[in-house]
Design a protein around this motif. Sequence first.
Motif, mmCIF file in Angstrom:
data_model
loop_
_atom_site.group_PDB
_atom_site.id
_atom_site.type_symbol
_atom_site.label_atom_id
_atom_site.label_comp_id
_atom_site.label_asym_id
_atom_site.label_seq_id
_atom_site.Cartn_x
_atom_site.Cartn_y
_atom_site.Cartn_z
ATOM 1 N N ALA A 1 -10.195 1.408 -4.336
ATOM 2 C CA ALA A 1 -9.761 0.008 -4.273
ATOM 3 C C ALA A 1 -10.699 -0.887 -5.078
ATOM 4 O O ALA A 1 -10.251 -1.781 -5.812
ATOM 5 C CB ALA A 1 -9.705 -0.455 -2.815
ATOM 6 N N CYS B 1 -10.155 -0.326 -8.820
ATOM 7 C CA CYS B 1 -8.944 -1.008 -9.294
ATOM 8 C C CYS B 1 -9.224 -2.475 -9.615
ATOM 9 O O CYS B 1 -8.782 -2.997 -10.648
ATOM 10 C CB CYS B 1 -7.836 -0.893 -8.249
ATOM 11 S SG CYS B 1 -7.054 0.728 -8.141
ATOM 12 N N ALA C 1 -0.009 -0.453 -7.026
ATOM 13 C CA ALA C 1 -0.503 -0.213 -5.678
ATOM 14 C C ALA C 1 0.110 1.038 -5.069
ATOM 15 O O ALA C 1 -0.509 1.706 -4.226
ATOM 16 C CB ALA C 1 -0.200 -1.426 -4.798
ATOM 17 N N ALA D 1 0.843 -1.198 0.000
ATOM 18 C CA ALA D 1 0.000 0.000 0.000
ATOM 19 C C ALA D 1 0.874 1.242 0.000
ATOM 20 O O ALA D 1 2.019 1.228 0.448
ATOM 21 C CB ALA D 1 -0.917 0.004 1.223
ATOM 22 N N VAL E 1 -5.046 -2.279 -6.013
ATOM 23 C CA VAL E 1 -4.015 -3.090 -6.681
ATOM 24 C C VAL E 1 -3.358 -2.366 -7.843
ATOM 25 O O VAL E 1 -2.400 -2.871 -8.422
ATOM 26 C CB VAL E 1 -4.591 -4.429 -7.187
ATOM 27 C CG1 VAL E 1 -5.066 -5.288 -6.032
ATOM 28 C CG2 VAL E 1 -5.716 -4.196 -8.195
ATOM 29 N N GLU F 1 7.555 -3.352 -7.118
ATOM 30 C CA GLU F 1 6.244 -3.981 -6.923
ATOM 31 C C GLU F 1 6.208 -5.368 -7.544
ATOM 32 O O GLU F 1 5.677 -6.316 -6.962
ATOM 33 C CB GLU F 1 5.134 -3.130 -7.542
ATOM 34 C CG GLU F 1 4.703 -1.938 -6.717
ATOM 35 C CD GLU F 1 3.312 -1.440 -7.096
ATOM 36 O OE1 GLU F 1 2.418 -2.271 -7.332
ATOM 37 O OE2 GLU F 1 3.119 -0.212 -7.158
#
Length: 334
Positions: free
Chosen positions: A121, A124, A150, A2, A156, A193
């Motif tokens: 969220a 996404c 993210a 996050a 995501v 990531e």
Amino acid sequence: MAALRWDGKLFVLDQRLLPWEERWVEVSSAEQAVELIRGLAVRGAPVIGLVAAYALALEAHKNPDLSYLEAQGQALAQARPTAVNLPHAVSLLLQVARETPEPERAKALAAAAEALHRADAEACLRMAQLGAAFLSGPSLSVLTHCNAGALATGGVGTALGVVRALHASGRLHRLYACEARPVLQGARLTAWEAVQDGLPVTLLADGAAGSLLASGAVHAVVVGADRIAADGSVANKVGTYPLAVLAQRHRVPFLVVAPTTTFDLACPSGAAIPIESRPAAEVRECAGRAVTAEGVGVFNPAFDVTPPELVTAIVCERGVIAPVTGENLQRVLA
């Protein structure tokens, strides 16, 4: 993974330090949030909107006076000029403030910021599903630019959300990540990531993208956006436009993934999108050390604009816009 945390207090992951160090910074004021956004400690169109929303909620705890909150909101909205998610989030929270009695404003603004976070969220996840379904083929190699994962959203990711969905379904062969000069968001953040999630990733210099596309190794280019105009023009990290030209030349689908908060229907075309200019030191220096002769001029726009005719499709949580025209954009967003 996050970019921010909220539990009544706001913390952001300082992205300037990645991938070398993971350091969380507590944000205690709108003024500090502005500094962190401008300094790229937190970046990505959706998430800077969320940080601004939470920062305004924090300010309401200190002083719920409407004129005070409006002044703080104005400063937040102007922190970066290109991403429309930022003023959108501030505008929404200020509307809540105007409609809520002063004693209840702090609680109402916190709830509104949390609702924005949940909505991003959820958006996404929906975009990840839609984008993965739009791309055909059992084993796909995808090229992306900058960071739209993210670290840039409340979920995501946008472009990387699609990549994650392909990986989860066993359809991702390889993720190719452009380094995204001069701040290297692709090298520092997207590659980080990908490694965290176990995605097969290959990093390339921005200038190598043409050769990679010409080789036939790439099946789709998937990017995010900071603002999408009413005609479908897309502002995204500088370097996106040449990728779109190359993708068209080599008949590779060029997919833009962005939530509805990134659309600006009041902006008629790409020519009307304000493009932020970044400090010359970002280009003149590397790791704090000069890499060019003293006095050399610098052209350092943070973003460029890709015209709609170069975009195969735009994916938002409400559906897929293809072909990309103002009419189709209005139809999906209606």
